[in-house]
Each structure stands twice: as C-alpha cells, then as structure tokens.
Design a protein around this motif. Structure first.
Motif, mmCIF file in Angstrom:
data_model
loop_
_atom_site.group_PDB
_atom_site.id
_atom_site.type_symbol
_atom_site.label_atom_id
_atom_site.label_comp_id
_atom_site.label_asym_id
_atom_site.label_seq_id
_atom_site.Cartn_x
_atom_site.Cartn_y
_atom_site.Cartn_z
ATOM 1 N N VAL A 1 0.808 -1.217 0.000
ATOM 2 C CA VAL A 1 0.000 0.000 0.000
ATOM 3 C C VAL A 1 0.841 1.268 0.000
ATOM 4 N N PRO B 1 -2.454 1.972 -4.207
ATOM 5 C CA PRO B 1 -3.503 1.835 -3.183
ATOM 6 C C PRO B 1 -3.453 2.936 -2.129
ATOM 7 N N ALA B 2 -2.256 3.456 -1.838
ATOM 8 C CA ALA B 2 -2.147 4.547 -0.864
ATOM 9 C C ALA B 2 -2.853 5.793 -1.379
#
Lengths: 303, 213
Positions: free
Chosen positions: A166, A171-172
C-alpha cells in the motif's frame, strides 16, 4: 417619555414609515456581499486563463502550454491515475456513506452522537495530519505482518506485507483520497436521508416489505439525487486531495503522481506554465463532473 | 375485528397505559382526541412501528399480531401525510403490495384496474405523485392501502389536509369502499364533522385512556 401620537377619531394614527429606500439598500447590500465571493471565484479562474493566453500569444498552436503539457507522458499518466483513483475512492466512499448515512439519520442507537462526531474528524483535521496518521498506522501489525502467515502465498508474495503493498503505491493514493472523501459522502448522505420522509419506509413495511425490501424499493430510490450529489462531491474532493497523498503515497512520477501532485512537482521546478495548465485541466474535469451530475439530477426529476 | 387490550407504550415522557378497546367486524370506528393525546402513536403501535410494553395485546382478525413485524400484520395503512413514493407512478403504488407478495402479473394488472376504477383514478395511472391534487393523492394512498385486500384499514387523519368540497367527495369514496369491501376501519380525526359523517362508533383518547361513546 411618551411618543407624540396624533389622533384621528380617537384612534392613534400609526402610519408605517416609507420603506422603499431601506428595502433597496437591503437588496443592494445582499448582492454586494454575496456577489463579491462569486466574483472572487470567477476571477481566480479568469486569471489562470489570462496567464496562459498571455504566455501563448504569438506562439504556434503546437507550443500551446496545455498541448505541451499533454505531450508529457508523466502528465498523461497522472491524468489517468487521477481519473482511476478518484472513481475508486468515490465508489468506496459511497459503499460506506449509504449505510452510515442511513444509520445516522433513521436509526436511534447508543453511541450515535459519538460516531457522528468521529465522522467529522477527517473534515476538520489538517490534511497533512491525516496523511501522517495513515503512514504511522501502517507501521503497526497487521500491516507489517508477512501475508504468508495468513495464507500460503507462493514465492515472493510470501514475504509481502500490506505495508509494502500500500504505502507509496497506488492503493495509498486511493486510501488517502477515500479517508477524506468518505466523510463528505457520509455527511451528504445523512442530509439526504434527513430530507426524505421516513413515513414512506414505514408505509412500505406495513404494505408487506421486509426492512431490506423497504430500503431498496422505497428509501434508496427516494435519495437517488442525494446519492448523485454525494458521489460527485466525493469524486471532486478526491481530485483535490494533496497533503495526505504527498506523505502517504509520495510523489513518484509514473507511479503515485496524480494531477494535484503534478501541479506541485511542476511548480517546485519553476515550471509555472505547466503548473497552471494542469490546474486548468483539473478545473475543467471537476466542472464537467459537476455539470454532468447536475444535468442528470435535473433530468431524473422530470424537468 | 380490532381487539386491543392493556396496550402500553412509553416514549420519553409521553405514555399510553393499559389502553383497551374493540372495533367490531365491519364497523367504522372513529378515534378522536386532542392534538398530542397519542392518536398517531396508537395507530403506529397497531401497525407495528412502535414497540409496546409487555402485557399489551393486539388481535387483528382473530390473530394475535402483537409480536409480528408490520409486514405480517396485513393492515391497510393510510398515514397522516399520505407518504406517497416520489419515484413511483400511481400504477406502481397500487401494484406495490402485490409485487411484494409476488402475485402473478396478470392478477396485479386486473387488481390495479379494479382499484383504479373503484377510486376513479384510471386517468392518473401513469402519473407521478408530484402534481396530483390533494383529493387525487388521498385516493391513491387509499388504493395502495386497499390493494392487498386487508381486512382492517387504519386511517390517520386522512382528510385533514383537504378542502371542504374534496373532503365531502372523500366521505362518499370511504362509504363506498366500506360497502364494497366490508373492511373494518379505524379512522383517526379531530373533526366532529368527519365523525358525524362516517362513524358507527366513536372512541375518545384522553389522558392516555380510551372511552367508547
């Protein structure tokens, strides 16, 4: 001291004073105070456009700043990632906002006020703090536990952790945008449920619906305009997200760069033209989304 | 037909305690009482929207429904504000309860036509609730409540928002509905004129108690 009253036929004559001037003054004050803010917004945008026009005067079309910036592959990637991540976070925001807004608006439960207050935190917290908090959170278990401990992943995946999947990755970007956009979507959905008549749902129950049926057949259709507003707002918030992204997702070109990051990166190397061009692209994207939503909303209402 | 015994509800400071009454089969009961006396709360308890205290007993058509969810009580409900579904056509309203009960499409079509004819709203079937007149709205609400042939009809101030002429028209509709369906009615109102025009028996809710008049 008693006021001087004139009498006619024994009754005091209480003529209302002339209100025309005062009324006109009120309307003028109203338009000046309210209009000054609209003027500011319009001038902000006009300034951007004027700057770009002044820079490209006398240049050929191919050296138009917006076309120049669109030729950069980093910028094309960041446009794509912005569209993708904003849409993802808007969808995620709606997934939590519809049930949460409903629970806050229609149900009475212990701790509702506390939850309501907690949901304001992402709105009032400084954006940088949200990013930092996300970063810190991902330093703890289970985010640092190898995935292989839960599931027999093959090969290199065995040692992979949520943290590495992440943080500083795409995704972050989505998570940071969702963290803030979600709160706005919840607020909007709560207001939407507040504005619709709870009696409709009760009638549906009496007519033979289970709670699930009443929700999907009656309540949800009643708030569809609110849903459209919420998803638009979440999308636009996500597009404007910057502080948390910088900290939690980084600003790596071709990886976690979204449009707001592009503006920052171009500005930091002194490329004002490119920064303004990308800003205008964002303005246009946001306005398109809002116009589309408005247009749909109106058509849905049968106007 | 509607048998209520020892009905107790407490909501904050407001309380109904040990309310008992009975509306005989086929009767038109009129529930009267001042604003704030708990008429709507009582209706909501009968529908199943308000939790009642222990010992309360609600028997509808010979069946104890006290612990049943609203859906299983089979009561026709006309709420105070009509509460039409803004996203559904008039036809959708009339078909709603039958759809939920998974009635065959042909039956639904026939029933909708029957209701529309009875309530004289055939010309409104494809309209949305927005823009319907007060009288038209009340007919649709009534049709929606009657669609699944309930044996009991609860009306919560159904005529209070209507003008004089429309209200007189609705008296006729209600009388005719009752005659053709034999439904047992409990009608909440604070209007003596309504009671005069429609009631077989009158109940007065006062200080959390019911008196039969």
């Amino acid at each position: 001291m008693a006021p001087d009253l004139s009498f006619r036929d024994g009754c005091p004559v209480l003529q209302a004073r002339h209100t025309g001037v005062s009324d006109r003054f009120f309307m003028v004050a109203l338009s000046i105070l309210g209009g000054s803010y609209v003027l500011l917004i319009v001038m902000l945008l006009a300034g951007d456009v004027a700057y770009l026009v002044s820079q490209s005067l006398g240049e050929t079309l191919s050296r138009n700043p917006i076309l120049t910036v669109l030729r950069k592959s980093e910028v094309r990637y960041s446009i794509f990632l912005s569209l993708f991540s904003c849409s993802m976070s808007a969808v995620l925001a709606m997934l939590v906002a519809v049930p949460m807004g409903y629970a806050l608006s229609r149900l009475r439960w212990v701790g509702r006020r506390w939850i309501d207050a907690i949901l304001d935190i992402p709105i009032i917290l400084p954006p940088l703090v949200i990013g930092l908090s996300l970063l810190i959170l991902f330093q703890f278990k289970p985010f640092t536990t190898p995935l292989g401990q839960w599931w027999p992943f093959p090969g290199s995946w065995h040692d992979m952790t949520l943290n590495r999947l992440v943080v500083y990755q795409v995704p972050a970007v989505i998570l940071a945008q969702f963290a803030v956009a979600g709160a706005f979507a919840v607020r909007t959905m709560k207001a939407a449920f507040d504005q619709t008549n709870p009696r409709c749902e009760q009638v549906a129950l009496a007519l033979g619906c289970s709670r699930r049926q009443a929700f999907f057949k009656v309540t949800l259709p009643e708030v569809r305009k609110g849903m459209l507003t919420a998803v638009t707002l979440a999308w636009a918030r996500a597009l404007g997200e910057f502080g948390p992204l910088l900290i939690f997702a980084g600003a790596t070109r071709h990886k976690t760069e979204v449009l707001s990051t592009t503006v920052f990166l171009e500005l930091s190397i002194g490329n004002l033209e490119a920064a303004v061009s990308v800003s205008l692209i964002m303005v246009v994207a946001a306005m398109l989304v809002i116009l589309l939503a408005r247009n749909w909303g109106v058509r849905e209402a049968g106007l | 037909m509607i048998d209520v015994s020892s009905l107790s509800i407490a909501i904050g400071k407001f309380e109904l305690r040990d309310v008992s009454f009975n509306v005989p089969e086929g009767a038109y009961g009129m529930l009267m009482g001042q604003t704030g006396s708990g008429k709507t709360t009582l209706i909501e308890a009968l529908i199943g929207l308000k939790k009642t205290r222990a010992h309360s007993r609600i028997v509808i058509a010979g069946r104890d429904v006290t612990r049943l969810p609203p859906a299983e009580r089979n009561i026709g409900y006309v709420p105070q504000d009509g509460a039409l579904f803004s996203t559904m056509t008039v036809r959708g309203h009339l078909a709603f309860a039958l759809d939920v009960r998974r009635a065959p499409a042909a039956y639904i079509e026939q029933r909708v036509a029957e209701l529309a004819n009875q309530l004289r709203i055939e010309h409104l079937l494809e309209r949305m609730p927005e823009g319907l007149s007060g009288g038209e709205r009340q007919r649709v609400v009534l049709g929606r409540a009657l669609s699944f042939h309930p044996r009991v009809l609860l009306l919560d101030e159904p005529l209070s928002a209507l003008d004089e002429d429309t209200r007189n028209g609705m008296y006729e509709v209600l009388r005719q509905v009752r005659k053709s369906t034999g439904v047992t009615v409990l009608h909440v109102t604070h209007s003596f004129a309504e009671a005069e025009a429609l009631a077989d028996c009158r109940y007065v809710l006062k200080d959390g108690k019911i008196e039969l008049q």
